[in-house]
Scaffold this motif. Structure first.
Motif, PDB file in Angstrom:
ATOM      1  N   GLU A 113       0.829  -1.209   0.000  1.00 52.63           N
ATOM      2  CA  GLU A 113       0.000   0.000   0.000  1.00 52.63           C
ATOM      3  C   GLU A 113       0.862   1.257   0.000  1.00 52.63           C
ATOM      4  OE1 GLU A 113      -3.986   1.625   0.190  1.00 52.63           O
ATOM      5  OE2 GLU A 113      -3.379  -0.465   0.133  1.00 52.63           O
ATOM      6  N   GLN A 116       2.263   3.167  -3.176  1.00 55.89           N
ATOM      7  CA  GLN A 116       1.445   4.125  -3.920  1.00 55.89           C
ATOM      8  C   GLN A 116       1.780   5.573  -3.552  1.00 55.89           C
ATOM      9  OE1 GLN A 116      -2.754   3.208  -3.671  1.00 55.89           O
ATOM     10  NE2 GLN A 116      -2.381   1.008  -3.527  1.00 55.89           N
ATOM     11  N   TYR A 117       2.468   5.763  -2.426  1.00 55.39           N
ATOM     12  CA  TYR A 117       2.726   7.115  -1.941  1.00 55.39           C
ATOM     13  C   TYR A 117       4.224   7.466  -1.898  1.00 55.39           C
ATOM     14  CZ  TYR A 117      -2.013   6.291  -0.208  1.00 55.39           C
ATOM     15  OH  TYR A 117      -3.340   5.975  -0.108  1.00 55.39           O
ATOM     16  N   MET A 189       2.823  12.362   1.794  1.00 50.62           N
ATOM     17  CA  MET A 189       1.378  12.126   1.769  1.00 50.62           C
ATOM     18  C   MET A 189       0.658  13.392   2.213  1.00 50.62           C
ATOM     19  SD  MET A 189       1.295   8.366   3.599  1.00 50.62           S
ATOM     20  CE  MET A 189      -0.429   8.021   3.275  1.00 50.62           C
ATOM     21  N   THR A 190      -0.433  13.704   1.553  1.00 48.72           N
ATOM     22  CA  THR A 190      -1.253  14.820   2.008  1.00 48.72           C
ATOM     23  C   THR A 190      -1.948  14.401   3.302  1.00 48.72           C
ATOM     24  OG1 THR A 190      -3.220  14.099   0.812  1.00 48.72           O
ATOM     25  CG2 THR A 190      -1.646  15.502  -0.386  1.00 48.72           C
ATOM     26  N   GLN A 192      -5.046  14.340   3.919  1.00 50.61           N
ATOM     27  CA  GLN A 192      -6.191  13.489   3.580  1.00 50.61           C
ATOM     28  C   GLN A 192      -5.746  12.061   3.305  1.00 50.61           C
ATOM     29  OE1 GLN A 192      -5.393  16.494   2.269  1.00 50.61           O
ATOM     30  NE2 GLN A 192      -7.180  17.473   1.323  1.00 50.61           N
ATOM     31  N   GLN A 193      -4.623  11.908   2.559  1.00 53.10           N
ATOM     32  CA  GLN A 193      -4.131  10.574   2.246  1.00 53.10           C
ATOM     33  C   GLN A 193      -3.668   9.842   3.502  1.00 53.10           C
ATOM     34  OE1 GLN A 193      -1.114  11.707  -0.603  1.00 53.10           O
ATOM     35  NE2 GLN A 193      -2.403  11.166  -2.356  1.00 53.10           N
ATOM     36  N   ALA A 194      -2.985  10.576   4.382  1.00 49.77           N
ATOM     37  CA  ALA A 194      -2.480   9.959   5.606  1.00 49.77           C
ATOM     38  C   ALA A 194      -3.632   9.444   6.471  1.00 49.77           C
ATOM     39  CB  ALA A 194      -1.629  10.971   6.379  1.00 49.77           C
ATOM     40  N   SER A 196      -6.706   8.790   5.461  1.00 53.60           N
ATOM     41  CA  SER A 196      -7.410   7.733   4.734  1.00 53.60           C
ATOM     42  C   SER A 196      -6.684   6.395   4.890  1.00 53.60           C
ATOM     43  CB  SER A 196      -7.521   8.104   3.255  1.00 53.60           C
ATOM     44  OG  SER A 196      -8.134   7.072   2.517  1.00 53.60           O
ATOM     45  N   PHE A 197      -5.362   6.424   4.768  1.00 55.75           N
ATOM     46  CA  PHE A 197      -4.564   5.207   4.939  1.00 55.75           C
ATOM     47  C   PHE A 197      -4.725   4.661   6.360  1.00 55.75           C
ATOM     48  CE2 PHE A 197      -0.627   3.218   6.397  1.00 55.75           C
ATOM     49  CZ  PHE A 197      -0.471   2.205   5.465  1.00 55.75           C
ATOM     50  N   GLU A 200      -8.135   3.088   6.898  1.00 56.18           N
ATOM     51  CA  GLU A 200      -8.269   1.820   6.175  1.00 56.18           C
ATOM     52  C   GLU A 200      -7.749   0.655   7.021  1.00 56.18           C
ATOM     53  OE1 GLU A 200      -6.767  -0.244   1.972  1.00 56.18           O
ATOM     54  OE2 GLU A 200      -6.370   1.885   2.375  1.00 56.18           O
ATOM     55  N   TYR A 287      -8.336  16.484   9.831  1.00 52.51           N
ATOM     56  CA  TYR A 287      -9.124  15.429   9.156  1.00 52.51           C
ATOM     57  C   TYR A 287      -9.390  14.256  10.082  1.00 52.51           C
ATOM     58  CZ  TYR A 287      -8.560  17.835   4.713  1.00 52.51           C
ATOM     59  OH  TYR A 287      -8.628  18.744   3.692  1.00 52.51           O
TER      60      TYR A 287
END
Length: 292
Positions: A113, A116-117, A189-190, A192-194, A196-197, A200, A287
């Protein structure tokens, strides 16, 4: 005498005939009245009379196609048939639920995963074994102001800490630079991405957090504690004076030396790197606190 009796018998006979005729007349009047009353009731009633016919006695005649054509008028047969077009509906998006691996087998999934970043060179900074547990223990300690070096999710800098030994002992600029790759990794990572990861894989983080004794506390709280610990770290610009005690360096100013170990370690990253980390953490906190 006989003549008198004959006269009386004649009177009785006439009386009987008269009575019989009267009875007949009354019967005729009664019958006529009943018929008339029944006819009036039939005309005034509008409710249909239900006639029950046994199913076995119902006969449905067969009708041929030619007979149907004869029954249906030409006007009806020539009318166009209107076709109702089906209404196009948008399909609702199907929520894809990712199946998470077991905590003990999660390293490969997380490494995949992360590709991807991060670039391959950056991924080398991660410790590849027990990644979830390492992160959980390290974050929990930071929230308490401590540094759990043995459980760090990242490898240590290759270059060593260095100082400038002049009139005043200070931290050398290259000591700050050795933390730059870690800051770049963290800010790749933005927010939001952090988040979200993290969400998950949150069930795995929660499981690891319960393992170290926090059954009643959500791991989100530990992350927020760690973020607040870093955000309250002072930013020191310019030269940072040090004192040496045997083989250990200490900050010359007591307000810095008395900071929690986690904040003192952060000062060694330099003001520029600390500012970048704080900026990223503010976004993550924003977030992370948004309800789902």
């Amino acid at each position: 005498m006989t003549e008198k009796m004959d006269q009386e018998d004649s009177k009785v006979t006439k009386k009987r005939i008269y009575m019989f005729a009267l009875v007949i007349m009354l019967i005729v009047i009664v019958i006529a009245s009943i018929k008339l009353f029944s006819k009036l009731n039939t005309n005034e009633s509008t409710a249909p009379v239900a006639v029950v016919i046994p199913k076995s006695e119902v006969i449905v005649p067969e009708v041929t196609e030619s007979q149907i054509d004869d029954i249906v008028s030409p006007e009806v047969k020539e009318q166009p048939i209107s076709v109702i077009e089906p209404v196009e509906t948008k399909a609702l998006p199907i929520a894809v639920v990712k199946t998470l691996p077991q905590l003990n087998d999660s390293d490969l999934s997380i490494q995949t995963e992360l590709t991807q970043y991060f670039a391959k060179q950056t991924l080398k900074l991660f410790v590849k074994d027990d990644m979830v547990r390492r992160f959980v223990v390290y974050v929990d300690n930071i929230g308490k102001g401590k540094i759990a070096k043995k459980h760090s999710p990242l490898i240590e800098p290759q270059s060593s800490f260095s100082v400038i030994d002049g009139d005043i002992l200070t931290i050398a600029p290259q000591s700050y630079d050795r933390y730059t790759p870690y800051v770049e990794l963290f800010t790749s990572m933005t927010p939001q991405q952090a988040v979200s990861f993290y969400k998950e894989y949150k069930p795995l983080f929660d499981e690891a957090y319960e393992e170290i004794g926090y059954q009643e506390r959500d791991f989100d709280e530990a992350i927020l504690d760690a973020i607040d610990m870093i955000l309250t770290t002072p930013i020191v610009t310019g030269n940072v004076p040090l004192l040496t005690e045997s083989v250990v360096y200490k900050y010359a100013y007591s307000e810095w030396e008395q900071l929690p170990p986690a904040q003192k370690q952060l000062l060694r990253m330099g003001a520029r790197n600390v500012k970048k980390v704080k900026s990223a953490l503010k976004g993550i906190k924003k977030y992370l606190e948004v309800p789902e």
